[in-house]
Motif scaffolding. Structure first.
Motif, PDB file in Angstrom:
ATOM      1  N   THR A 167       0.867  -1.185   0.000  1.00 21.99           N
ATOM      2  CA  THR A 167       0.000   0.000   0.000  1.00 21.99           C
ATOM      3  C   THR A 167       0.899   1.229   0.000  1.00 21.99           C
ATOM      4  O   THR A 167       2.125   1.114  -0.059  1.00 21.99           O
ATOM      5  CB  THR A 167      -0.954   0.011   1.210  1.00 21.99           C
ATOM      6  OG1 THR A 167      -1.933   1.048   1.032  1.00 21.99           O
ATOM      7  CG2 THR A 167      -0.204   0.265   2.510  1.00 21.99           C
ATOM      8  N   ASP A 168       0.317   2.395   0.061  1.00 23.32           N
ATOM      9  CA  ASP A 168       1.077   3.649   0.138  1.00 23.32           C
ATOM     10  C   ASP A 168       0.965   4.161   1.565  1.00 23.32           C
ATOM     11  O   ASP A 168      -0.126   4.522   2.018  1.00 23.32           O
ATOM     12  CB  ASP A 168       0.490   4.653  -0.856  1.00 23.32           C
ATOM     13  CG  ASP A 168       1.153   6.011  -0.785  1.00 23.32           C
ATOM     14  OD1 ASP A 168       2.277   6.104  -0.252  1.00 23.32           O
ATOM     15  OD2 ASP A 168       0.534   6.992  -1.262  1.00 23.32           O
ATOM     16  N   ASP A 186       1.821   8.613   1.463  1.00 19.82           N
ATOM     17  CA  ASP A 186       1.005   9.517   0.644  1.00 19.82           C
ATOM     18  C   ASP A 186       1.755  10.152  -0.518  1.00 19.82           C
ATOM     19  O   ASP A 186       1.475  11.286  -0.896  1.00 19.82           O
ATOM     20  CB  ASP A 186       0.374  10.610   1.522  1.00 19.82           C
ATOM     21  CG  ASP A 186      -0.709  10.056   2.428  1.00 19.82           C
ATOM     22  OD1 ASP A 186      -1.475   9.191   1.975  1.00 19.82           O
ATOM     23  OD2 ASP A 186      -0.762  10.475   3.596  1.00 19.82           O
ATOM     24  N   GLN A 203       1.669   8.512  -3.351  1.00 19.80           N
ATOM     25  CA  GLN A 203       0.950   7.808  -4.414  1.00 19.80           C
ATOM     26  C   GLN A 203       1.823   6.763  -5.101  1.00 19.80           C
ATOM     27  O   GLN A 203       1.569   6.392  -6.252  1.00 19.80           O
ATOM     28  CB  GLN A 203       0.358   8.792  -5.426  1.00 19.80           C
ATOM     29  CG  GLN A 203      -0.649   9.759  -4.784  1.00 19.80           C
ATOM     30  CD  GLN A 203      -1.345  10.644  -5.773  1.00 19.80           C
ATOM     31  OE1 GLN A 203      -1.957  10.163  -6.723  1.00 19.80           O
ATOM     32  NE2 GLN A 203      -1.257  11.958  -5.565  1.00 19.80           N
ATOM     33  N   LEU A 204       2.838   6.300  -4.409  1.00 15.51           N
ATOM     34  CA  LEU A 204       3.665   5.194  -4.883  1.00 15.51           C
ATOM     35  C   LEU A 204       3.532   4.037  -3.904  1.00 15.51           C
ATOM     36  O   LEU A 204       3.421   4.242  -2.686  1.00 15.51           O
ATOM     37  CB  LEU A 204       5.128   5.622  -4.971  1.00 15.51           C
ATOM     38  CG  LEU A 204       5.447   6.731  -5.981  1.00 15.51           C
ATOM     39  CD1 LEU A 204       6.870   7.236  -5.776  1.00 15.51           C
ATOM     40  CD2 LEU A 204       5.257   6.226  -7.403  1.00 15.51           C
ATOM     41  N   ALA A 205       3.568   2.823  -4.438  1.00 13.82           N
ATOM     42  CA  ALA A 205       3.383   1.652  -3.592  1.00 13.82           C
ATOM     43  C   ALA A 205       4.585   1.425  -2.678  1.00 13.82           C
ATOM     44  O   ALA A 205       5.732   1.548  -3.093  1.00 13.82           O
ATOM     45  CB  ALA A 205       3.165   0.423  -4.473  1.00 13.82           C
ATOM     46  N   VAL A 262      -2.271  -4.836   5.501  1.00 10.75           N
ATOM     47  CA  VAL A 262      -2.448  -3.387   5.439  1.00 10.75           C
ATOM     48  C   VAL A 262      -3.415  -2.954   6.540  1.00 10.75           C
ATOM     49  O   VAL A 262      -4.424  -3.603   6.789  1.00 10.75           O
ATOM     50  CB  VAL A 262      -3.000  -2.961   4.065  1.00 10.75           C
ATOM     51  CG1 VAL A 262      -3.293  -1.463   4.042  1.00 10.75           C
ATOM     52  CG2 VAL A 262      -2.015  -3.333   2.970  1.00 10.75           C
ATOM     53  N   PRO A 287      -5.768   0.181   7.173  1.00 12.19           N
ATOM     54  CA  PRO A 287      -6.276   1.418   6.574  1.00 12.19           C
ATOM     55  C   PRO A 287      -6.483   2.504   7.626  1.00 12.19           C
ATOM     56  O   PRO A 287      -6.465   2.219   8.829  1.00 12.19           O
ATOM     57  CB  PRO A 287      -7.607   0.974   5.959  1.00 12.19           C
ATOM     58  CG  PRO A 287      -8.045  -0.152   6.816  1.00 12.19           C
ATOM     59  CD  PRO A 287      -6.792  -0.867   7.254  1.00 12.19           C
ATOM     60  N   PRO A 288      -6.694   3.750   7.197  1.00  7.28           N
ATOM     61  CA  PRO A 288      -6.892   4.841   8.154  1.00  7.28           C
ATOM     62  C   PRO A 288      -8.035   4.549   9.125  1.00  7.28           C
ATOM     63  O   PRO A 288      -9.088   4.063   8.732  1.00  7.28           O
ATOM     64  CB  PRO A 288      -7.234   6.038   7.263  1.00  7.28           C
ATOM     65  CG  PRO A 288      -6.569   5.728   5.966  1.00  7.28           C
ATOM     66  CD  PRO A 288      -6.700   4.239   5.813  1.00  7.28           C
ATOM     67  N   GLN A 310      -9.146   5.313  13.696  1.00  5.80           N
ATOM     68  CA  GLN A 310      -8.682   5.554  15.058  1.00  5.80           C
ATOM     69  C   GLN A 310      -8.578   4.200  15.743  1.00  5.80           C
ATOM     70  O   GLN A 310      -9.541   3.435  15.782  1.00  5.80           O
ATOM     71  CB  GLN A 310      -9.631   6.464  15.833  1.00  5.80           C
ATOM     72  CG  GLN A 310      -9.175   6.644  17.282  1.00  5.80           C
ATOM     73  CD  GLN A 310      -9.926   7.723  18.021  1.00  5.80           C
ATOM     74  OE1 GLN A 310     -10.329   8.712  17.425  1.00  5.80           O
ATOM     75  NE2 GLN A 310     -10.117   7.548  19.325  1.00  5.80           N
ATOM     76  N   VAL A 344      -4.485   7.807  15.813  1.00  3.55           N
ATOM     77  CA  VAL A 344      -5.293   8.241  14.681  1.00  3.55           C
ATOM     78  C   VAL A 344      -4.433   8.035  13.443  1.00  3.55           C
ATOM     79  O   VAL A 344      -3.553   8.837  13.139  1.00  3.55           O
ATOM     80  CB  VAL A 344      -5.736   9.703  14.819  1.00  3.55           C
ATOM     81  CG1 VAL A 344      -6.542  10.123  13.586  1.00  3.55           C
ATOM     82  CG2 VAL A 344      -6.568   9.887  16.082  1.00  3.55           C
ATOM     83  N   LEU A 345      -4.680   6.937  12.789  1.00  2.68           N
ATOM     84  CA  LEU A 345      -3.893   6.567  11.613  1.00  2.68           C
ATOM     85  C   LEU A 345      -4.500   7.275  10.406  1.00  2.68           C
ATOM     86  O   LEU A 345      -5.564   6.898   9.920  1.00  2.68           O
ATOM     87  CB  LEU A 345      -3.925   5.053  11.438  1.00  2.68           C
ATOM     88  CG  LEU A 345      -3.061   4.454  10.325  1.00  2.68           C
ATOM     89  CD1 LEU A 345      -1.579   4.733  10.571  1.00  2.68           C
ATOM     90  CD2 LEU A 345      -3.313   2.954  10.204  1.00  2.68           C
ATOM     91  N   GLN A 346      -3.817   8.309   9.906  1.00  4.49           N
ATOM     92  CA  GLN A 346      -4.395   9.129   8.840  1.00  4.49           C
ATOM     93  C   GLN A 346      -4.168   8.533   7.461  1.00  4.49           C
ATOM     94  O   GLN A 346      -4.989   8.726   6.566  1.00  4.49           O
ATOM     95  CB  GLN A 346      -3.828  10.550   8.905  1.00  4.49           C
ATOM     96  CG  GLN A 346      -4.252  11.302  10.160  1.00  4.49           C
ATOM     97  CD  GLN A 346      -3.799  12.751  10.143  1.00  4.49           C
ATOM     98  OE1 GLN A 346      -3.651  13.364   9.099  1.00  4.49           O
ATOM     99  NE2 GLN A 346      -3.562  13.307  11.315  1.00  4.49           N
ATOM    100  N   SER A 347      -3.052   7.881   7.286  1.00  2.00           N
ATOM    101  CA  SER A 347      -2.824   7.197   6.021  1.00  2.00           C
ATOM    102  C   SER A 347      -2.786   5.690   6.292  1.00  2.00           C
ATOM    103  O   SER A 347      -3.041   5.254   7.409  1.00  2.00           O
ATOM    104  CB  SER A 347      -1.526   7.670   5.380  1.00  2.00           C
ATOM    105  OG  SER A 347      -1.429   7.149   4.064  1.00  2.00           O
ATOM    106  N   ASN A 348      -2.465   4.915   5.270  1.00  2.00           N
ATOM    107  CA  ASN A 348      -2.361   3.479   5.486  1.00  2.00           C
ATOM    108  C   ASN A 348      -1.103   3.144   6.280  1.00  2.00           C
ATOM    109  O   ASN A 348      -0.140   3.910   6.289  1.00  2.00           O
ATOM    110  CB  ASN A 348      -2.307   2.762   4.141  1.00  2.00           C
ATOM    111  CG  ASN A 348      -3.602   2.875   3.374  1.00  2.00           C
ATOM    112  OD1 ASN A 348      -4.662   2.536   3.888  1.00  2.00           O
ATOM    113  ND2 ASN A 348      -3.537   3.375   2.141  1.00  2.00           N
TER     114      ASN A 348
END
Lengths: 188, 200
Positions: free
Chosen positions: A82-83, A86, A88-90, A140, A142-143, A145, A157-161
């Motif tokens: 996943t990214d 942020d 936008q690359l794996a 993975v 995902p975003p 809490q 609070v996981l904002q991105s993956n």
């Protein structure tokens, strides 16, 4: 019940925070955003061959029968994609194996001819029964809490993956990107 | 009425003149692309908000482009806060509406039965989201988040399943400040469009 396979012991040593960058023979990493591939991309496998020549990516058969008593065989605990930063690359979290040794490597994708990888050194595997089989997978996260009570009451609070480490059915770590560095959220 | 796996494709146009492909899922017609409209149905503009602090405090409808980058609009559409979704001037094109929980449940049932079509449904529009707290942008290209009437539904690059967990404005009012994508559903009583081109 006595477990007949070897187990994973996890210390409280913080994860490696020092990135290791290598200009590799790999071609420019394309943006593998859609669809999710069934196999690791060739540039990444080439990178592993050049960076960790004695190591190979683990396979499903490297996981214990106890692990597979919890999960369907279609599930892939060997690596996750996943990214997490942020761009936008794996990015990838990949289990590598060398004889009886295992190590988890997180590789950050880049637009140049290089990867940056982090060796997660807060996981220590111990051979308990000679089977040399894994009981800790990656996936993975995902975003969301995430609230936990162990090792103490805390929230993330996981904002991105992120990448989550699963000790059998228990989520024990989340590796995520914050303040331009890899962070670890402990859940056990 | 239950859901079946019939899928067909047509187009709908918003007030700005943007056209979107559609998919028929069971007895519902969904947009197959993310909304990018900048006006409500009556022609009133939806304010664009680029400033993070302003975004996180706005109680009015607003939209933004992922990373404030207009070049991404074609691929991902635009992100809207919940106030834009809830505005009576209506963000949806004429004859269309924001999906309800019931329609969302029907979609979930369908996607669970047909993962191949689920993958087609989510591509190429995993447009990420804008965080409620600091207005930051995340997960474009890997995760897609869409508003329903009072919560979100999500799809991830690594899974064919549909989830519903990130935003729930009935549970947490502050989640109204999330910036999410929009897929509208065609009103049930409007049946003038014929669906000619079967793709599955």
């Amino acid at each position: 019940m006595v477990r007949f396979f070897w187990i994973i012991l996890i210390s409280l040593i913080p994860a490696c925070k020092q990135p290791i960058t290598q200009n590799s023979l790999a071609a420019t990493i394309p943006n593998y955003t859609t669809p999710a591939p069934a196999h690791l991309p060739q540039p990444l496998t080439d990178y592993f061959k050049s960076t960790f020549p004695q190591w190979r990516v683990v396979e499903k058969s490297d996981f214990s029968t106890t692990w597979w008593s919890f999960y369907d065989s279609s599930y892939n605990p060997c690596w996750a994609r996943t990214d997490i930063n942020d761009d936008q690359l794996a990015d990838y979290a990949v289990w590598l194996k060398n004889n009886a040794q295992y190590k988890l490597v997180i590789c950050m994708g880049a637009t140049t001819n290089s990867f940056t990888h982090y060796i997660i050194d807060d996981i220590h595997t111990t051979n308990n029964n000679g089977e040399h089989q894994l009981e800790t997978g990656v996936a993975v996260a995902p975003p969301a809490q995430i609230d936990v009570v162990l090792p103490h009451i805390q929230s993330l609070v996981l904002q991105s993956n992120g990448f989550v480490l699963m000790e059998l059915e228990i989520r024990t770590r989340i590796y995520y990107w914050q303040n331009d560095s890899l962070q670890t959220f402990y859940m056990k | 009425m239950g859901c079946d796996n019939s899928v067909s494709r047509d187009y709908v146009t918003d007030i700005d003149g943007n056209s979107y492909t559609t998919v028929t899922i069971g007895n519902k017609v969904w947009m197959a692309q993310n909304l990018q409209v900048t006006h409500y149905r009556n022609g009133d503009p939806i304010p664009p908000l680029t400033d993070n602090t302003t975004w996180s405090a706005s109680t009015q409808g607003a939209y933004c482009n992922y990373n404030n980058d207009t070049s991404l609009v074609h691929a991902y559409g635009r992100l809207y806060n919940w106030h834009a979704i809830n505005d009576q001037r209506n963000i949806a094109p004429e004859g269309w509406h924001i999906p309800s929980d019931e329609e969302l449940n029907c979609l979930i049932s369908w996607l669970e039965k047909d993962t191949a079509s689920a993958n087609k449904f989510k591509q190429p529009a995993l447009g990420g989201y804008r965080f409620y707290g600091d207005g930051s942008y995340h997960t474009a290209g890997f995760n897609g988040y869409w508003w329903s009437t009072n919560r979100s539904f999500e799809m991830y690059n690594w899974s064919p399943r549909l989830f519903s967990a990130l935003a729930d404005v009935q549970r947490n009012k502050y989640e109204e400040y999330y910036g999410l994508s929009v897929r509208c559903v065609k009103d049930q009583h409007k049946s003038s469009i014929t669906y000619k081109q079967s793709i599955y």
